[in-house]
Design an enzyme around this catalytic site. Structure first.
Site, PDB file in Angstrom:
ATOM      1  N   LYS A   1       5.262 -97.560  15.534  1.00  0.00           N
ATOM      2  CA  LYS A   1       4.622 -98.878  15.517  1.00  0.00           C
ATOM      3  C   LYS A   1       3.513 -98.804  16.548  1.00  0.00           C
ATOM      4  O   LYS A   1       3.771 -98.734  17.742  1.00  0.00           O
ATOM      5  CB  LYS A   1       5.639 -99.964  15.884  1.00  0.00           C
ATOM      6  CG  LYS A   1       5.016-101.341  16.063  1.00  0.00           C
ATOM      7  CD  LYS A   1       6.082-102.396  16.312  1.00  0.00           C
ATOM      8  CE  LYS A   1       5.450-103.725  16.695  1.00  0.00           C
ATOM      9  NZ  LYS A   1       6.457-104.764  16.915  1.00  0.00           N
TER      10      LYS A   1
ATOM     11  N   ASP B   1       0.712-100.256  18.548  1.00  0.00           N
ATOM     12  CA  ASP B   1       0.314-101.604  18.970  1.00  0.00           C
ATOM     13  C   ASP B   1      -1.010-101.563  19.749  1.00  0.00           C
ATOM     14  O   ASP B   1      -1.467-100.485  20.198  1.00  0.00           O
ATOM     15  CB  ASP B   1       1.433-102.206  19.842  1.00  0.00           C
ATOM     16  CG  ASP B   1       1.532-103.718  19.685  1.00  0.00           C
ATOM     17  OD1 ASP B   1       0.535-104.350  19.314  1.00  0.00           O
ATOM     18  OD2 ASP B   1       2.621-104.259  19.973  1.00  0.00           O
TER      19      ASP B   1
ATOM     20  N   ASN C   1      -2.692-104.545  22.312  1.00  0.00           N
ATOM     21  CA  ASN C   1      -2.402-105.925  22.713  1.00  0.00           C
ATOM     22  C   ASN C   1      -3.476-106.653  23.516  1.00  0.00           C
ATOM     23  O   ASN C   1      -3.139-107.561  24.285  1.00  0.00           O
ATOM     24  CB  ASN C   1      -1.072-105.965  23.466  1.00  0.00           C
ATOM     25  CG  ASN C   1       0.093-106.058  22.493  1.00  0.00           C
ATOM     26  OD1 ASN C   1       0.043-106.852  21.570  1.00  0.00           O
ATOM     27  ND2 ASN C   1       1.106-105.239  22.677  1.00  0.00           N
TER      28      ASN C   1
ATOM     29  N   CYS D   1      -0.414-102.575  14.359  1.00  0.00           N
ATOM     30  CA  CYS D   1      -0.043-103.850  14.966  1.00  0.00           C
ATOM     31  C   CYS D   1      -1.055-104.119  16.064  1.00  0.00           C
ATOM     32  O   CYS D   1      -1.473-103.208  16.767  1.00  0.00           O
ATOM     33  CB  CYS D   1       1.364-103.713  15.553  1.00  0.00           C
ATOM     34  SG  CYS D   1       1.902-105.137  16.509  1.00  0.00           S
TER      35      CYS D   1
ATOM     36  N   ASP E   1       3.002-111.981  15.115  1.00  0.00           N
ATOM     37  CA  ASP E   1       4.143-112.172  16.016  1.00  0.00           C
ATOM     38  C   ASP E   1       4.870-113.472  15.693  1.00  0.00           C
ATOM     39  O   ASP E   1       5.976-113.700  16.160  1.00  0.00           O
ATOM     40  CB  ASP E   1       3.673-112.197  17.479  1.00  0.00           C
ATOM     41  CG  ASP E   1       3.484-110.781  18.017  1.00  0.00           C
ATOM     42  OD1 ASP E   1       3.895-109.822  17.348  1.00  0.00           O
ATOM     43  OD2 ASP E   1       2.939-110.649  19.135  1.00  0.00           O
TER      44      ASP E   1
HETATM   45  C1  GLA Z   1       3.066-107.153  20.551  1.00  0.00           C
HETATM   46  C2  GLA Z   1       3.685-106.957  19.178  1.00  0.00           C
HETATM   47  C3  GLA Z   1       5.139-107.338  19.215  1.00  0.00           C
HETATM   48  C4  GLA Z   1       5.839-106.489  20.248  1.00  0.00           C
HETATM   49  C5  GLA Z   1       5.177-106.640  21.615  1.00  0.00           C
HETATM   50  C6  GLA Z   1       5.739-105.656  22.602  1.00  0.00           C
HETATM   51  O1  GLA Z   1       2.998-108.493  20.865  1.00  0.00           O
HETATM   52  O2  GLA Z   1       3.002-107.689  18.204  1.00  0.00           O
HETATM   53  O3  GLA Z   1       5.747-107.173  17.956  1.00  0.00           O
HETATM   54  O4  GLA Z   1       5.811-105.148  19.846  1.00  0.00           O
HETATM   55  O5  GLA Z   1       3.777-106.428  21.532  1.00  0.00           O
HETATM   56  O6  GLA Z   1       5.167-105.759  23.847  1.00  0.00           O
END
Ligand code: GLA
Length: 744
Positions: free
Chosen positions: A482, A484, A486, A532, A554
């Site tokens: 996954k 990510d 952020n 993601c 999310d």
């Molecule tokens: C993001 C992702 C979540 C999770 C968090 C972890 O917000 O979208 O699903 O993985 O990071 O920190």
């Protein structure tokens, strides 16, 4: 699908010198690419569309036609430049060019704009030559006096008529030049003043809002200035003709840009009421210096046409994504049912806790166990650890192997969360390489979620990221990452680059991101990847070339998800739309819903579970087990079938219904949702679509779903004409029905 794809293999390329028509076609004639030398018209036909453009009397490339498929016998005349209206509206800005340079007297959005070292900024592109490829054209344009060339690439998908367009800009002058704006393509619509635009907007935890507005004089710009695709707008549009907003009828032109960096799509109605859609790199803060001999390749802007409304448009896009875009296209694997630990444990992951969850997940039929954030470096919360991709020994004293072995012994494969492009200032990596992040020298570095963005445009950073990911995958038996991302960019400086090259970061970063993903997939062909970005912040046809699925949002509230999932499917296939069943009340709205409702909402996409299973009752486990088993029976249809949005949840609708039909039309799934009963009105009658009218279908309600007066078996005609009278009363109610070919 297989037959259709075989037909894609275009094989015949022949020249008919007598007629002056050069062409290439599929053996069965379903797709055809040809150039009419007499009229200087390029024409592409496939599926239900024809796209044509020509060299006009000014030597510009001019859009001729984009719409329903014409007859083979129809000849398109030579293109003629616009005549203009008075001295204020010259042909320069009234001609609908395929790819206009900014020069002469051009006031509309150009596809390309540049500055030469002598200060000249005039660029006028004329047709020079072309080649016919088996699935399209490459047409070369050149500036009227300078050795600047633009190759326009057109490729056509025989099955869907989706066209791919991109440009390669080549500097053959003897000096560097600076590109300040570069689109992939301009799409010109037929003249009309009755167009409506649909596009997607949102923010974190509120992605995929469908917006609709009239295309009015002026310009609407959809864009991201954030360095990545972004939650705020998504690089997709659909423009429909006429005032009726019917989902399944009417003409629709649509497009999607394959780029995961800053992008823009402008939809412009000019003073002559002509509508152009121009999209590519975001011109904001853009500058790309091309040294002599260098090239810049734009992203691909895909475009299509449907006469079956936005419903038809999205089904074409879904089919195109599944058969042409996804990494395993044309046969992407069905998405396994996943369990993800994030909402259950957040950063508090450890070996016994994850193993306990894994046991429970396996007991309900989960096929992939994914450990989310918190397993590495000094990661206790979001203040530290990003960048230090070693296993945290306090949480996993013996590394990840015991957990992975346990997950395998339980019959699941194992997935792991990573956020490769980021670093916390509180990390060994940042202490060692503070110069590796995007920044402007001597300026503050804006932290978001306590993290900074690694400058992937740097080759040392690229090598580091590829290296640690490769190591993780070599050292552990991992089936899935996954991936990510952020935060968005701030202070997008690249101080190691020459001053005039600093802004190349917008392109070089994304190219290196793609190259890492490409290389990882080549080295680890069995590993699947999810894109993601704090949910659905990086979803586009560019990243989808390298990633098998998307974390949609999310926001896992099953009611919010109905409209978000609805919005998502206008542009993207439900096959990649991950949807987890999580705990109730949900963290976003504190809304309470039944487990059945949560499952049915998530079953509209690729099903996962993200609840804290340690708090579930035996009854919850029984429901989950049954519904996951049900989902496995229908997932191929949900993920890769034809989607019909029968009742839209948009705009606070009381109801919502979707239907998915398998490609062979032998199975259909209906999901119906009621927000809140009002005044005792019954649920509206639901007429199904896309079935085989003559085939007999057996109705199988999922769990305790009810349809009043419904026969057990009836023809496709019955279900499409008489429809289904779903019985739902109360708040947040849902029902699922499967229609199966009765002869099976
Ligand atoms: C993001 C992702 C979540 C999770 C968090 C972890 O917000 O979208 O699903 O993985 O990071 O920190």
């Amino acid at each position: 699908m297989r037959d259709r794809l075989n037909r894609l293999k275009l094989w015949a390329c022949f020249l008919l010198l007598v007629t002056g028509i050069a062409s290439a076609a599929t053996p069965d004639g379903s797709a055809h690419v040809r150039y009419d030398a007499a009229n200087r018209v390029f024409r592409l036909d496939a599926a239900d569309i024809t796209y044509a453009f020509g060299v006009n009397d000014r030597q510009e490339l001019q859009t001729h036609y984009w719409g329903g498929r014409l007859q083979e016998s129809d000849t398109l005349p030579a293109a003629k430049a616009g005549v203009g209206v008075a001295s204020f509206e010259a042909p320069d800005n009234s001609t609908l060019q395929e790819f206009a340079g900014w020069g002469e007297g051009m006031y509309t959005e150009p596809a390309i704009k540049m500055t030469f070292p002598d200060g000249n900024r005039d660029l006028v592109l004329h047709y020079v030559s072309h080649t016919i490829r088996n699935d399209g054209f490459v047409v070369t344009l050149k500036d009227i006096s300078r050795e600047v060339f633009v190759e326009l690439h057109y490729s056509l998908d025989a099955a869907t008529g989706v066209l791919g367009r991109s440009a390669v800009i080549v500097n053959r002058t003897k000096a560097p030049l600076t590109i300040e704006q570069a689109a992939a393509a301009s799409w010109n619509l037929p003249p009309g003043n009755d167009y409506r635009l649909r596009y997607l907007s949102g923010r974190w935890a509120a992605e995929w809002t469908l917006n609709e507005q009239k295309v009015a004089p002026g310009k609407t710009v959809l864009e991201s200035r954030r360095g990545s695709t972004g939650h705020q707008n998504n690089p997709w549009f659909a423009i429909e003709r006429g005032e009726s907003r019917d989902e399944e009828t009417g003409e629709v032109w649509f497009g999607a840009l394959a780029w995961s960096g800053s992008w823009s799509i402008s939809v412009e109605q000019d003073q002559l009421r002509q509508v152009r859609v121009t999209g590519g790199f975001n011109p904001f803060d853009f500058a790309y210096r091309l040294a002599p001999g260098e090239k810049l390749t734009t992203p691909v802007f895909y475009g299509g046409y449907s006469h079956d409304g936005v419903g038809g448009a999205s089904r074409l896009l879904h089919r195109f994504e599944v058969s042409r875009i996804l990494p395993l296209a044309p046969y992407p694997r069905p998405r396994p049912v996943v369990y993800n630990s994030w909402e259950a444990t957040e950063f508090k992951v450890n070996e016994p806790g994850q193993e306990a969850l894994a046991e429970k997940a396996a007991s309900i039929g989960v096929e992939r166990f994914v450990m989310d954030d918190g397993w590495f470096g000094q990661r206790k919360d979001d203040h530290a650890g990003l960048g230090d991709w070693y296993v945290n020994k306090d949480k996993f004293p013996n590394g990840l192997k015991p957990l992975i072995d346990k997950v395998h012994a339980l019959g699941m494969d194992f997935g792991l969360w990573v956020e490769p492009e980021m670093v916390n200032p509180d990390s060994d990596l940042y202490r060692k390489h503070p110069d590796w992040v995007l920044n402007f020298a001597g300026r503050p570095r804006t932290e978001l979620r306590n993290q900074l963005v690694l400058n992937l445009a740097r080759s040392d950073v690229r090598d580091y990221v590829l290296g640690f990911l490769d190591d993780i995958l070599k050292q552990n038996d991992i089936a899935f990452l996954k991936w990510d991302y952020n935060r968005n960019w701030a202070e997008p400086g690249w101080d190691a680059a020459a001053t005039e090259d600093q802004k190349k970061v917008y392109v070089a970063y994304v190219e290196n991101l793609y190259s890492i993903l490409r290389e990882l997939r080549a080295r680890h062909p069995k590993v699947e990847i999810e894109s993601c970005s704090g949910g659905g912040g990086r979803v586009d046809l560019g990243i989808m070339h390298f990633t098998d699925e998307i974390w949609t949002s999310d926001n896992t509230d099953p009611f919010d998800r109905l409209s978000m999932q609805d919005g998502f499917t206008y542009a993207y296939t439900p096959g990649i739309m991950m949807a987890w069943v999580t705990d109730s009340p949900n963290w976003v709205n504190k809304r309470t819903t039944s487990l059945e409702y949560r499952f049915l909402s998530s079953m509209q996409g690729s099903l996962g579970v993200g609840a804290n299973l340690t708090t579930w009752t035996p009854e919850d486990f029984a429901v989950a087990k049954e519904m996951i088993a049900d989902y496995k029976q229908v997932r191929e249809t949900v993920q890769h079938g034809e989607l019909y949005r029968l009742i839209s949840p948009q705009g606070g609708s009381e109801y919502s219904v979707t239907e998915s039909v398998s490609e062979d039309k032998r199975q259909a799934i209906v999901f119906a949702f009621l927000h809140s009963s009002q005044k005792g009105y019954p649920f509206p009658n639901v007429k199904l679509r896309g079935l085989d009218a003559e085939r007999q279908y057996k109705l199988r309600p999922m769990r305790d779903a009810k349809a009043s007066g419904a026969p057990q078996v009836a023809s496709g005609a019955y279900w499409m004409s008489h429809g289904l009278d779903v019985v739902l009363r109360g708040d947040f109610q849902a029902a699922g029905f499967v229609l199966e070919d009765a002869s099976r």
